[in-house]
Design an enzyme around this catalytic site. Sequence first.
Site, PDB file in Angstrom:
ATOM      1  N   ASP A  46      26.443  29.017  19.935  1.00 32.67           N
ATOM      2  CA  ASP A  46      25.040  29.424  19.342  1.00 32.67           C
ATOM      3  C   ASP A  46      24.599  28.377  18.443  1.00 32.67           C
ATOM      4  OD1 ASP A  46      22.646  31.045  19.683  1.00 32.67           O
ATOM      5  OD2 ASP A  46      23.090  31.973  17.850  1.00 32.67           O
ATOM      6  N   ASN A  74      20.530  27.324  18.417  1.00 33.19           N
ATOM      7  CA  ASN A  74      20.829  28.451  17.543  1.00 33.19           C
ATOM      8  C   ASN A  74      19.655  29.545  17.886  1.00 33.19           C
ATOM      9  OD1 ASN A  74      20.256  29.863  14.600  1.00 33.19           O
ATOM     10  ND2 ASN A  74      22.416  29.992  15.518  1.00 33.19           N
ATOM     11  N   ASP A 184      23.627  46.236  18.130  1.00 32.16           N
ATOM     12  CA  ASP A 184      24.584  46.776  18.800  1.00 32.16           C
ATOM     13  C   ASP A 184      24.742  48.191  18.633  1.00 32.16           C
ATOM     14  OD1 ASP A 184      24.999  46.498  16.076  1.00 32.16           O
ATOM     15  OD2 ASP A 184      27.096  45.984  16.005  1.00 32.16           O
TER      16      ASP A 184
END
Length: 404
Positions: A46, A74, A184
């Site tokens: 990333d 990124n 998450d």
Amino acid sequence: MTVVTQPDVTVIIGAYEAMPYLVECLASVEAQTIDPARMEVIAVDDGSTDGTGEYLEEFADRALMPVTVIRQENSGGPSGPRNVGLGKAAGRYVFFLDADDRLGPEALERMVAMADKNSTDVVLGKVEGINRTPPKSMWGKTLDRTDVFSSNIKFTLSAQKLFRRALLEKHGMRFDESLWTGEDALFTMEAYLRADGVSVVADHPCYYLVGREDGKHVTKTGSYTLRFDSARALMKLIADMVPAGDKRDTLMIRPFLITLLPQFGPKFLTDSEEVRRHKLELAKPLMDAHWTPGVARRLKVHERLRLHLVAMQRPELLLDVVKFVKDKRQAAAILEKRGTRVYLVYPHFRSKAAGIPDHVYLAEAREARAFEGYREAAANSFLRRALRKIRRMLPSGGFGAAAT
């Protein structure tokens, strides 16, 4: 012609400035006991500038399993790389591995076998910490098949689990790229709720959570407002997917306890007046919408009391309670109703000026059992009712008469 079979598992690694931790992370992938032909790796760099991307490409050249390396600008967080990896994954299952963590050698083999044996959609492998404290309450025993309501898995919502890819594709599940923390938790809670069963591998370390010495953990950085964004999103998901009642209350404990309550912990004492006011403003709609007696009842007294004062928007009282808790003082206990009720004397208990109801200070059985003299009312009343019923069934004269 070579027949390409579908891999059992795709390991998705999102990596940003991951050196030197990436070295041991990838070594743990190479050390997997599962046949390399049964797995694939998709690694997304990333926008790193520390050699992460180059090291991933070196690994791809030498690894025994297929490795795809994607290098991109990124994205600013872990969600983008995970979604890119998910879009390329071919495995029956996917596993999200953070580039600074490690797998236990038998992790993938054991988790895939567990999912196949039980036809479950999500598998949790035991997590151990290296310079970090992992969640613990869900590793009591290995569970072939459970769910989010009847186990402690709601207290581990990190992405490092084995997910059946068909489940994710069926529901179009992806990580929310608008969230900078807690993305998450949202993804994993949705998977738990949609899953046809969840398995827990508790008897073998499957994942090592590594504490970085440079402190570069996304979850440790960022403004407090991001935590409220995370709590808001998780509470909304739970409310949308679970009808009001005991089951919803059971799950709501997680965002209240883990995400919201720490904003009203020791840090609150050193926050400026402006930040305190802003935190209470951000909390108000969440408390109004989701704070219920069922959630309150499931918490310890000091947790319930602080959140009650947040709901009431009473910062002046809240500061006293936070200071009491920060000082690790033990609240005195008052036993009433023949020991069946235990009230914990935190600040403002039975203060007319404060006007906080007694029930906020009432310890539930789990907490009350620590105090000498406590008697569980439900058990006592049940026994009394049972004895009365027996007496009614016996000839007059009670037990003595029956014995003669």
